[in-house]
Design a protein around this motif. Structure first.
Motif, PDB file in Angstrom:
ATOM      1  N   LYS A   1       0.811  -1.216   0.000  1.00 51.59           N
ATOM      2  CA  LYS A   1       0.000   0.000   0.000  1.00 51.59           C
ATOM      3  C   LYS A   1       0.841   1.261   0.000  1.00 51.59           C
ATOM      4  CE  LYS A   1      -4.077  -1.433   2.448  1.00 51.59           C
ATOM      5  NZ  LYS A   1      -4.985  -0.925   3.459  1.00 51.59           N
ATOM      6  N   GLY A   2       0.245   2.343  -0.490  1.00 53.17           N
ATOM      7  CA  GLY A   2       0.888   3.652  -0.389  1.00 53.17           C
ATOM      8  C   GLY A   2       0.716   4.177   1.030  1.00 53.17           C
ATOM      9  N   GLY A   3       1.556   5.084   1.428  1.00 52.76           N
ATOM     10  CA  GLY A   3       1.412   5.701   2.750  1.00 52.76           C
ATOM     11  C   GLY A   3       1.898   4.832   3.890  1.00 52.76           C
ATOM     12  N   ALA A   4       2.595   3.731   3.574  1.00 51.99           N
ATOM     13  CA  ALA A   4       3.044   2.821   4.638  1.00 51.99           C
ATOM     14  C   ALA A   4       4.362   3.290   5.261  1.00 51.99           C
ATOM     15  CB  ALA A   4       3.200   1.409   4.086  1.00 51.99           C
ATOM     16  N   GLY A   5       5.037   4.220   4.581  1.00 46.87           N
ATOM     17  CA  GLY A   5       6.299   4.722   5.118  1.00 46.87           C
ATOM     18  C   GLY A   5       7.518   4.295   4.298  1.00 46.87           C
ATOM     19  N   LYS A   6       7.291   3.832   3.059  1.00 46.55           N
ATOM     20  CA  LYS A   6       8.430   3.359   2.235  1.00 46.55           C
ATOM     21  C   LYS A   6       9.466   4.459   2.022  1.00 46.55           C
ATOM     22  CE  LYS A   6       5.700   2.134  -1.157  1.00 46.55           C
ATOM     23  NZ  LYS A   6       4.458   2.331  -0.414  1.00 46.55           N
ATOM     24  N   THR A   7       8.975   5.639   1.632  1.00 45.52           N
ATOM     25  CA  THR A   7       9.919   6.720   1.338  1.00 45.52           C
ATOM     26  C   THR A   7      10.645   7.167   2.605  1.00 45.52           C
ATOM     27  OG1 THR A   7       8.558   7.388  -0.513  1.00 45.52           O
ATOM     28  CG2 THR A   7      10.102   9.031   0.314  1.00 45.52           C
ATOM     29  N   THR A   8       9.927   7.190   3.716  1.00 47.10           N
ATOM     30  CA  THR A   8      10.543   7.539   4.992  1.00 47.10           C
ATOM     31  C   THR A   8      11.678   6.561   5.307  1.00 47.10           C
ATOM     32  OG1 THR A   8       8.379   8.295   5.721  1.00 47.10           O
ATOM     33  CG2 THR A   8      10.021   7.954   7.432  1.00 47.10           C
ATOM     34  N   MET A   9      11.386   5.263   5.163  1.00 47.16           N
ATOM     35  CA  MET A   9      12.394   4.234   5.471  1.00 47.16           C
ATOM     36  C   MET A   9      13.555   4.300   4.485  1.00 47.16           C
ATOM     37  SD  MET A   9      11.013   2.954   8.004  1.00 47.16           S
ATOM     38  CE  MET A   9       9.451   3.623   8.547  1.00 47.16           C
TER      39      MET A   9
ATOM     40  N   LEU B   1       7.336  -3.222  10.848  1.00 46.93           N
ATOM     41  CA  LEU B   1       5.947  -2.874  11.168  1.00 46.93           C
ATOM     42  C   LEU B   1       5.936  -1.388  11.525  1.00 46.93           C
ATOM     43  CD1 LEU B   1       3.819  -5.028  13.585  1.00 46.93           C
ATOM     44  CD2 LEU B   1       3.423  -2.629  13.138  1.00 46.93           C
ATOM     45  N   ASN B   2       5.306  -0.596  10.680  1.00 51.87           N
ATOM     46  CA  ASN B   2       5.316   0.853  10.896  1.00 51.87           C
ATOM     47  C   ASN B   2       3.996   1.297  11.530  1.00 51.87           C
ATOM     48  OD1 ASN B   2       6.228   3.466  10.872  1.00 51.87           O
ATOM     49  ND2 ASN B   2       5.836   3.817   8.704  1.00 51.87           N
ATOM     50  N   PHE B   3       4.001   2.473  12.117  1.00 52.59           N
ATOM     51  CA  PHE B   3       2.829   3.063  12.781  1.00 52.59           C
ATOM     52  C   PHE B   3       2.372   2.190  13.959  1.00 52.59           C
ATOM     53  CE2 PHE B   3       2.508   4.614   8.388  1.00 52.59           C
ATOM     54  CZ  PHE B   3       2.363   5.983   8.587  1.00 52.59           C
ATOM     55  N   ALA B   4       3.331   1.532  14.642  1.00 54.81           N
ATOM     56  CA  ALA B   4       2.959   0.685  15.777  1.00 54.81           C
ATOM     57  C   ALA B   4       2.296   1.555  16.852  1.00 54.81           C
ATOM     58  CB  ALA B   4       4.190   0.002  16.346  1.00 54.81           C
TER      59      ALA B   4
ATOM     60  N   THR C   1       9.908  -2.955  14.886  1.00 54.04           N
ATOM     61  CA  THR C   1       8.641  -2.258  15.084  1.00 54.04           C
ATOM     62  C   THR C   1       8.923  -0.766  15.167  1.00 54.04           C
ATOM     63  OG1 THR C   1       7.867  -4.148  16.301  1.00 54.04           O
ATOM     64  CG2 THR C   1       6.636  -2.143  16.612  1.00 54.04           C
ATOM     65  N   ILE C   2       8.214   0.015  14.375  1.00 53.71           N
ATOM     66  CA  ILE C   2       8.464   1.460  14.355  1.00 53.71           C
ATOM     67  C   ILE C   2       7.221   2.196  14.847  1.00 53.71           C
ATOM     68  CG2 ILE C   2       9.015   3.425  12.832  1.00 53.71           C
ATOM     69  CD1 ILE C   2      10.230   0.947  11.062  1.00 53.71           C
ATOM     70  N   PRO C   3       7.364   2.963  15.916  1.00 52.50           N
ATOM     71  CA  PRO C   3       6.184   3.618  16.485  1.00 52.50           C
ATOM     72  C   PRO C   3       5.691   4.783  15.620  1.00 52.50           C
ATOM     73  CG  PRO C   3       8.158   4.296  17.662  1.00 52.50           C
ATOM     74  CD  PRO C   3       8.593   3.281  16.646  1.00 52.50           C
ATOM     75  N   ILE C   4       4.558   5.340  16.020  1.00 54.02           N
ATOM     76  CA  ILE C   4       4.062   6.555  15.361  1.00 54.02           C
ATOM     77  C   ILE C   4       4.774   7.741  16.002  1.00 54.02           C
ATOM     78  CG2 ILE C   4       2.051   8.058  15.062  1.00 54.02           C
ATOM     79  CD1 ILE C   4       0.284   5.634  15.242  1.00 54.02           C
ATOM     80  N   SER C   5       5.193   8.693  15.187  1.00 58.65           N
ATOM     81  CA  SER C   5       5.769   9.905  15.755  1.00 58.65           C
ATOM     82  C   SER C   5       5.460  11.082  14.839  1.00 58.65           C
ATOM     83  CB  SER C   5       7.281   9.741  15.899  1.00 58.65           C
ATOM     84  OG  SER C   5       7.878  11.006  16.078  1.00 58.65           O
ATOM     85  N   ARG C   6       5.015  12.172  15.447  1.00 59.23           N
ATOM     86  CA  ARG C   6       4.664  13.338  14.631  1.00 59.23           C
ATOM     87  C   ARG C   6       5.902  13.942  13.972  1.00 59.23           C
ATOM     88  NH1 ARG C   6       0.793  16.778  18.421  1.00 59.23           N
ATOM     89  NH2 ARG C   6       0.550  18.085  16.592  1.00 59.23           N
ATOM     90  N   SER C   7       7.066  13.669  14.555  1.00 57.80           N
ATOM     91  CA  SER C   7       8.307  14.221  13.983  1.00 57.80           C
ATOM     92  C   SER C   7       8.573  13.697  12.579  1.00 57.80           C
ATOM     93  CB  SER C   7       9.500  13.863  14.854  1.00 57.80           C
ATOM     94  OG  SER C   7       9.253  14.180  16.180  1.00 57.80           O
ATOM     95  N   VAL C   8       7.983  12.534  12.238  1.00 56.72           N
ATOM     96  CA  VAL C   8       8.249  11.952  10.913  1.00 56.72           C
ATOM     97  C   VAL C   8       7.728  12.890   9.823  1.00 56.72           C
ATOM     98  CG1 VAL C   8       7.800  10.008   9.381  1.00 56.72           C
ATOM     99  CG2 VAL C   8       8.189   9.604  11.800  1.00 56.72           C
ATOM    100  N   THR C   9       6.503  13.343   9.984  1.00 53.24           N
ATOM    101  CA  THR C   9       5.920  14.226   8.965  1.00 53.24           C
ATOM    102  C   THR C   9       6.657  15.561   8.945  1.00 53.24           C
ATOM    103  OG1 THR C   9       3.841  13.110   9.314  1.00 53.24           O
ATOM    104  CG2 THR C   9       3.746  15.154   8.089  1.00 53.24           C
ATOM    105  N   ALA C  10       7.018  16.070  10.122  1.00 47.40           N
ATOM    106  CA  ALA C  10       7.774  17.332  10.174  1.00 47.40           C
ATOM    107  C   ALA C  10       9.081  17.175   9.410  1.00 47.40           C
ATOM    108  CB  ALA C  10       8.045  17.705  11.619  1.00 47.40           C
ATOM    109  N   SER C  11       9.715  16.025   9.575  1.00 54.28           N
ATOM    110  CA  SER C  11      10.996  15.811   8.905  1.00 54.28           C
ATOM    111  C   SER C  11      10.805  15.691   7.385  1.00 54.28           C
ATOM    112  CB  SER C  11      11.678  14.591   9.513  1.00 54.28           C
ATOM    113  OG  SER C  11      12.050  13.675   8.544  1.00 54.28           O
ATOM    114  N   LEU C  12       9.746  14.986   6.955  1.00 55.07           N
ATOM    115  CA  LEU C  12       9.474  14.891   5.504  1.00 55.07           C
ATOM    116  C   LEU C  12       9.192  16.276   4.926  1.00 55.07           C
ATOM    117  CD1 LEU C  12       7.193  11.887   4.467  1.00 55.07           C
ATOM    118  CD2 LEU C  12       9.600  12.229   4.051  1.00 55.07           C
ATOM    119  N   ASN C  13       8.432  17.078   5.687  1.00 56.88           N
ATOM    120  CA  ASN C  13       8.054  18.406   5.183  1.00 56.88           C
ATOM    121  C   ASN C  13       9.241  19.356   5.082  1.00 56.88           C
ATOM    122  OD1 ASN C  13       5.440  17.673   4.885  1.00 56.88           O
ATOM    123  ND2 ASN C  13       4.766  18.468   6.864  1.00 56.88           N
TER     124      ASN C  13
END
Ligand SMILES: Nc1ncnc2c1ncn2[C@@H]1O[C@H](COP(=O)(O)OP(=O)(O)O)[C@@H](O)[C@H]1O
Ligand SMILES: [Mg+2]
Length: 395
Positions: free
Chosen positions: A152-160, A317-320, A342-354
């Motif tokens: 699926k899209g949005g799973a965090g591939k680009t982040t990883m 496993l992302n968004f744990a 296992t990778i938890p949810i963190s708001r910093s991820v989106t801030a870092s992508l942005n």
């Protein structure tokens, strides 16, 4: 024009260097002085490497010399100038590749002359064919291909993929390339704040694929020392990318780079399957929900049938989320495979992508960055023992 990066706490020196560089100077504080080039460069989120780095060594000369030595080793394309006492520093500075030591009260004119000379020297050195040949020297064994996949899209591939690639590049600058194979909606360039002069469609031209030096010059540099093939600008160009071209590109890259990290579009489209054919280490990603896990379960089953699932795979496993009403063992039962990280949810991820700065650099203490670091270490450490090889092994 010589583009200058200045590390100093002196506003007075900053004004003089700024004037001497004709305005093309970015300044960052020199206290605390980072120990790694990548950390210093991350502060400026600069797309291209500076021609000249001016390090104010008046306060911590030993730290400045140590950082200069690392620049010389890891990013030889940047010329180094130290500000400090020439009598005390010159010999040590010369030994670590510094091109000039200027006193703290140096005037604008002398600075201008030094910057022009050093800038000119590094640019002409970059243009030397012998340097290009060194960079394009084939490896004795083919590099590893780490392909990040999810149904699926949005799973965090680009982040990883981006964090994994910059993390590996930090310890092996110039030896890691990241390919954005999400040809239509690829956002690696955004995630890394890169302005690509050349993109995937440019490197896929036949004459470029046949010529390692031409290929090398069409890669985009990230300040970490990572090289990147960004996705094409236009959807039409993206559409024209064939699986055969992807295969030829990966063959050429693995002959020159120790690690090739591949970011993909969702699912198993033909170009992803072509990449899988070269993949030594699949990185499989699922979101922490039943639908995501079922999707990955199907993808794993397909890869197994195709004999494309090597034992070297890592399942992430992302968004744990402890409150999701699901456990890691539920996910493992659904995908019929072990979850490695296992990778938890963190708001910093989106801030870092942005902001275009990988979380590994922007927030190294964030729980997501810590898990990313584990993944980087895993690949860096298994780098030496290539037990699995590139043959396909049914898992
Ligand atoms: N662990 C996480 N915690 C919070 N947000 C995340 C996490 N991983 C990814 N995201 C966010 O989810 C979105 C999709 O991530 P991205 O890496 O672009 O996924 P993909 O490449 O699989 O489509 C992005 O906005 C990203 O910031
Ligand atoms: Mg993506």
């Amino acid at each position: 024009m010589t583009n200058v990066l200045l590390s100093t706490d002196s506003t007075d020196l900053q004004t003089r260097v700024h004037e001497a560089a004709g305005g093309s100077c970015i300044a960052v504080p020199s206290h605390p002085l980072p120990s790694a080039p990548a950390q210093l460069l991350a502060q400026v989120q600069h797309a291209s490497l500076p021609d000249v780095l001016v390090l104010d060594a008046t306060r911590a000369p030993h730290d400045a010399l140590a950082l200069a030595a690392r620049f010389d080793r890891e990013l030889p394309g940047t010329g180094l100038v130290l500000i400090g006492d020439p009598a005390a520093l010159s010999i040590a500075a010369m030994r670590v590749g510094v091109r000039d030591v200027l006193p703290a009260d140096v005037d604008v004119e002398s600075l201008r002359t030094a910057l022009l000379r050093v800038g000119h020297a590094v640019r002409s050195r970059r243009a030397q064919p012998d340097e290009a040949a060194v960079v394009a020297t084939p490896l004795s064994a083919p590099g590893r291909v780490l392909t990040v996949l999810s149904p699926k899209g949005g799973a965090g591939k680009t982040t990883m993929a981006t964090n994994l690639a910059v993390g590996l590049a930090e310890s092996a600058p110039g030896a890691v390339v990241l390919v954005d194979l999400d040809v239509q909606f690829g956002d690696v360039a955004t995630a890394l704040n890169l302005e690509a002069e050349y993109a995937l469609d440019d490197v896929l031209q036949e004459h470029v694929l046949r010529d390692p030096i031409a290929l090398k010059t069409r890669l985009t540099q990230h300040p970490s020392g990572l090289l990147v093939v960004c996705a094409p600008e236009s959807p039409a160009a993206a559409d024209a990318v064939t699986p055969e071209q992807v295969s030829a590109l990966l063959s050429s890259l693995t002959a020159q780079f120790r690690y090739v990290v591949v970011d993909t579009a969702a699912g198993l489209e033909p170009r992803t399957l072509a990449a899988l054919d070269h993949t030594t280490d699949p990185v499989l990603l699922t979101t922490f929900d039943v639908a995501g896990a079922r999707g990955l379960g199907k993808e794993i089953a397909t890869l197994r049938e195709l004999g494309m699932l090597t034992n070297a795979r890592q399942v992430l496993l992302n968004f744990a989320d402890p409150k999701a009403g699901l456990s890691v063992s539920d996910v493992e039962a659904t995908i019929r495979a072990k979850v490695d990280l296992t990778i938890p949810i963190s708001r910093s991820v989106t801030a870092s992508l942005n902001t275009g700065v990988p979380i590994l650099f922007q927030r190294p203490k964030d729980p997501v960055a810590k898990q990313m670091r584990k993944l980087v270490t895993f690949y860096a450490e298994t780098g030496a023992r290539r037990a699995y090889g590139r043959h396909r092994a049914a898992a």
